[in-house]
Design a protein around this motif. Structure first.
Motif, PDB file in Angstrom:
ATOM      1  N   VAL A  18       0.815  -1.213   0.000  1.00  0.00           N
ATOM      2  CA  VAL A  18       0.000   0.000   0.000  1.00  0.00           C
ATOM      3  C   VAL A  18       0.850   1.264   0.000  1.00  0.00           C
ATOM      4  O   VAL A  18       0.338   2.355   0.140  1.00  0.00           O
ATOM      5  CB  VAL A  18      -0.983   0.005   1.194  1.00  0.00           C
ATOM      6  N   GLY A  19       2.123   1.115  -0.151  1.00  0.00           N
ATOM      7  CA  GLY A  19       3.019   2.264  -0.211  1.00  0.00           C
ATOM      8  C   GLY A  19       4.343   1.852  -0.810  1.00  0.00           C
ATOM      9  O   GLY A  19       4.536   0.705  -1.218  1.00  0.00           O
ATOM     10  N   CYS A  20       5.264   2.782  -0.862  1.00  0.00           N
ATOM     11  CA  CYS A  20       6.580   2.510  -1.446  1.00  0.00           C
ATOM     12  C   CYS A  20       7.501   1.781  -0.472  1.00  0.00           C
ATOM     13  O   CYS A  20       8.482   1.180  -0.879  1.00  0.00           O
ATOM     14  CB  CYS A  20       7.237   3.815  -1.882  1.00  0.00           C
ATOM     15  N   ASP A  21       7.196   1.832   0.813  1.00  0.00           N
ATOM     16  CA  ASP A  21       8.033   1.207   1.838  1.00  0.00           C
ATOM     17  C   ASP A  21       7.486  -0.188   2.138  1.00  0.00           C
ATOM     18  O   ASP A  21       6.419  -0.328   2.734  1.00  0.00           O
ATOM     19  CB  ASP A  21       8.035   2.065   3.095  1.00  0.00           C
ATOM     20  N   LYS A  22       8.233  -1.206   1.727  1.00  0.00           N
ATOM     21  CA  LYS A  22       7.768  -2.583   1.923  1.00  0.00           C
ATOM     22  C   LYS A  22       7.689  -2.963   3.402  1.00  0.00           C
ATOM     23  O   LYS A  22       6.853  -3.758   3.808  1.00  0.00           O
ATOM     24  CB  LYS A  22       8.699  -3.540   1.180  1.00  0.00           C
ATOM     25  N   TYR A  23       8.563  -2.410   4.215  1.00  0.00           N
ATOM     26  CA  TYR A  23       8.599  -2.718   5.649  1.00  0.00           C
ATOM     27  C   TYR A  23       8.533  -1.420   6.458  1.00  0.00           C
ATOM     28  O   TYR A  23       9.540  -0.962   6.998  1.00  0.00           O
ATOM     29  CB  TYR A  23       9.873  -3.491   6.000  1.00  0.00           C
ATOM     30  N   PRO A  24       7.340  -0.817   6.561  1.00  0.00           N
ATOM     31  CA  PRO A  24       7.246   0.435   7.335  1.00  0.00           C
ATOM     32  C   PRO A  24       7.523   0.186   8.814  1.00  0.00           C
ATOM     33  O   PRO A  24       7.306  -0.915   9.327  1.00  0.00           O
ATOM     34  CB  PRO A  24       5.800   0.887   7.110  1.00  0.00           C
ATOM     35  N   HIS A  25       7.990   1.223   9.478  1.00  0.00           N
ATOM     36  CA  HIS A  25       8.256   1.126  10.908  1.00  0.00           C
ATOM     37  C   HIS A  25       6.942   0.935  11.661  1.00  0.00           C
ATOM     38  O   HIS A  25       5.875   1.405  11.235  1.00  0.00           O
ATOM     39  CB  HIS A  25       8.964   2.394  11.398  1.00  0.00           C
ATOM     40  N   GLU A  26       7.021   0.238  12.761  1.00  0.00           N
ATOM     41  CA  GLU A  26       5.830  -0.053  13.575  1.00  0.00           C
ATOM     42  C   GLU A  26       5.034   1.210  13.898  1.00  0.00           C
ATOM     43  O   GLU A  26       3.799   1.194  13.901  1.00  0.00           O
ATOM     44  CB  GLU A  26       6.276  -0.739  14.870  1.00  0.00           C
ATOM     45  N   SER A  27       5.719   2.304  14.139  1.00  0.00           N
ATOM     46  CA  SER A  27       5.026   3.552  14.494  1.00  0.00           C
ATOM     47  C   SER A  27       4.193   4.098  13.334  1.00  0.00           C
ATOM     48  O   SER A  27       3.279   4.891  13.548  1.00  0.00           O
ATOM     49  CB  SER A  27       6.038   4.605  14.947  1.00  0.00           C
ATOM     50  N   GLU A  28       4.495   3.688  12.095  1.00  0.00           N
ATOM     51  CA  GLU A  28       3.758   4.167  10.928  1.00  0.00           C
ATOM     52  C   GLU A  28       2.516   3.325  10.617  1.00  0.00           C
ATOM     53  O   GLU A  28       1.672   3.732   9.808  1.00  0.00           O
ATOM     54  CB  GLU A  28       4.668   4.161   9.702  1.00  0.00           C
ATOM     55  N   LEU A  29       2.386   2.153  11.236  1.00  0.00           N
ATOM     56  CA  LEU A  29       1.300   1.238  10.889  1.00  0.00           C
ATOM     57  C   LEU A  29      -0.095   1.785  11.162  1.00  0.00           C
ATOM     58  O   LEU A  29      -0.991   1.600  10.328  1.00  0.00           O
ATOM     59  CB  LEU A  29       1.515  -0.106  11.577  1.00  0.00           C
ATOM     60  N   PRO A  30      -0.347   2.461  12.297  1.00  0.00           N
ATOM     61  CA  PRO A  30      -1.705   2.993  12.499  1.00  0.00           C
ATOM     62  C   PRO A  30      -2.135   3.965  11.390  1.00  0.00           C
ATOM     63  O   PRO A  30      -3.273   3.906  10.911  1.00  0.00           O
ATOM     64  CB  PRO A  30      -1.617   3.705  13.852  1.00  0.00           C
ATOM     65  N   GLU A  31      -1.230   4.828  10.954  1.00  0.00           N
ATOM     66  CA  GLU A  31      -1.567   5.768   9.888  1.00  0.00           C
ATOM     67  C   GLU A  31      -1.781   5.036   8.561  1.00  0.00           C
ATOM     68  O   GLU A  31      -2.714   5.354   7.818  1.00  0.00           O
ATOM     69  CB  GLU A  31      -0.457   6.812   9.725  1.00  0.00           C
ATOM     70  N   GLU A  32      -0.936   4.041   8.275  1.00  0.00           N
ATOM     71  CA  GLU A  32      -1.110   3.264   7.045  1.00  0.00           C
ATOM     72  C   GLU A  32      -2.466   2.551   7.057  1.00  0.00           C
ATOM     73  O   GLU A  32      -3.146   2.476   6.034  1.00  0.00           O
ATOM     74  CB  GLU A  32       0.017   2.241   6.874  1.00  0.00           C
ATOM     75  N   TRP A  33      -2.841   1.999   8.214  1.00  0.00           N
ATOM     76  CA  TRP A  33      -4.136   1.325   8.322  1.00  0.00           C
ATOM     77  C   TRP A  33      -5.271   2.306   8.040  1.00  0.00           C
ATOM     78  O   TRP A  33      -6.180   2.021   7.267  1.00  0.00           O
ATOM     79  CB  TRP A  33      -4.298   0.679   9.688  1.00  0.00           C
ATOM     80  N   GLU A  34      -5.229   3.481   8.661  1.00  0.00           N
ATOM     81  CA  GLU A  34      -6.304   4.467   8.450  1.00  0.00           C
ATOM     82  C   GLU A  34      -6.348   4.941   7.005  1.00  0.00           C
ATOM     83  O   GLU A  34      -7.437   5.148   6.458  1.00  0.00           O
ATOM     84  CB  GLU A  34      -6.133   5.659   9.395  1.00  0.00           C
ATOM     85  N   ASN A  35      -5.203   5.070   6.363  1.00  0.00           N
ATOM     86  CA  ASN A  35      -5.162   5.522   4.970  1.00  0.00           C
ATOM     87  C   ASN A  35      -5.723   4.475   4.005  1.00  0.00           C
ATOM     88  O   ASN A  35      -6.161   4.819   2.910  1.00  0.00           O
ATOM     89  CB  ASN A  35      -3.728   5.860   4.546  1.00  0.00           C
ATOM     90  N   ASN A  36      -5.687   3.214   4.398  1.00  0.00           N
ATOM     91  CA  ASN A  36      -6.058   2.142   3.472  1.00  0.00           C
ATOM     92  C   ASN A  36      -7.173   1.236   3.979  1.00  0.00           C
ATOM     93  O   ASN A  36      -7.569   0.307   3.295  1.00  0.00           O
ATOM     94  CB  ASN A  36      -4.819   1.283   3.176  1.00  0.00           C
ATOM     95  N   ARG A  37      -7.690   1.517   5.169  1.00  0.00           N
ATOM     96  CA  ARG A  37      -8.672   0.647   5.819  1.00  0.00           C
ATOM     97  C   ARG A  37      -9.883   0.362   4.940  1.00  0.00           C
ATOM     98  O   ARG A  37     -10.231  -0.791   4.685  1.00  0.00           O
ATOM     99  CB  ARG A  37      -9.115   1.257   7.146  1.00  0.00           C
ATOM    100  N   GLU A  38     -10.534   1.397   4.466  1.00  0.00           N
ATOM    101  CA  GLU A  38     -11.780   1.207   3.716  1.00  0.00           C
ATOM    102  C   GLU A  38     -11.556   0.386   2.455  1.00  0.00           C
ATOM    103  O   GLU A  38     -12.307  -0.543   2.172  1.00  0.00           O
ATOM    104  CB  GLU A  38     -12.404   2.565   3.369  1.00  0.00           C
TER     105      GLU A  38
END
Length: 81
Positions: A18-38
Motif C-alpha cells: 500500500v506504499g513505497c516502503d515494503k517494511y514500514p516502521h511499527e510507528s507508521e502502521l496505524p496511519e497506514e491502516w487508516e489511509n487504506n482501511r476502507e
C-alpha cells in the motif's frame, strides 16, 4: 510464487503493498491502516463474489480431481480431495 501457486495448486495468494516502503516502521502502521482501511475491507469483501461450491457424484459424495472449465477463462482448475 503467487502465480505458481495459483496455476499448480489452485491456491490463490496475493501480496498487497500500500506504499513505497515494503517494511514500514511499527510507528507508521496505524496511519497506514487508516489511509487504506476502507479499500482493504472492500477488497476482502470480494471473496464472496464468484462461483463456488462442491462437485458431487449422484450419491452426494465429493469428486476429487474433477476438472472445472469456464468458458472464456484459459485456466482449468481441479477439485481437491
Amino acid at each position: 510464487i503467487n502465480d505458481f501457486s495459483y496455476l499448480h495448486t489452485n491456491c490463490f495468494e496475493l501480496s498487497i503493498y500500500v506504499g513505497c516502503d515494503k517494511y514500514p516502521h511499527e510507528s507508521e502502521l496505524p496511519e497506514e491502516w487508516e489511509n487504506n482501511r476502507e479499500s482493504l475491507i472492500v477488497f476482502m469483501e470480494q471473496v464472496h463474489r464468484g462461483i463456488k461450491g462442491i462437485v458431487k457424484d449422484i450419491h452426494g459424495k465429493g469428486i476429487a480431481n474433477a476438472i472445472i472449465s469456464v468458458e472464456g477463462v484459459n485456466h482449468d482448475i481441479r477439485t481437491g480431495k
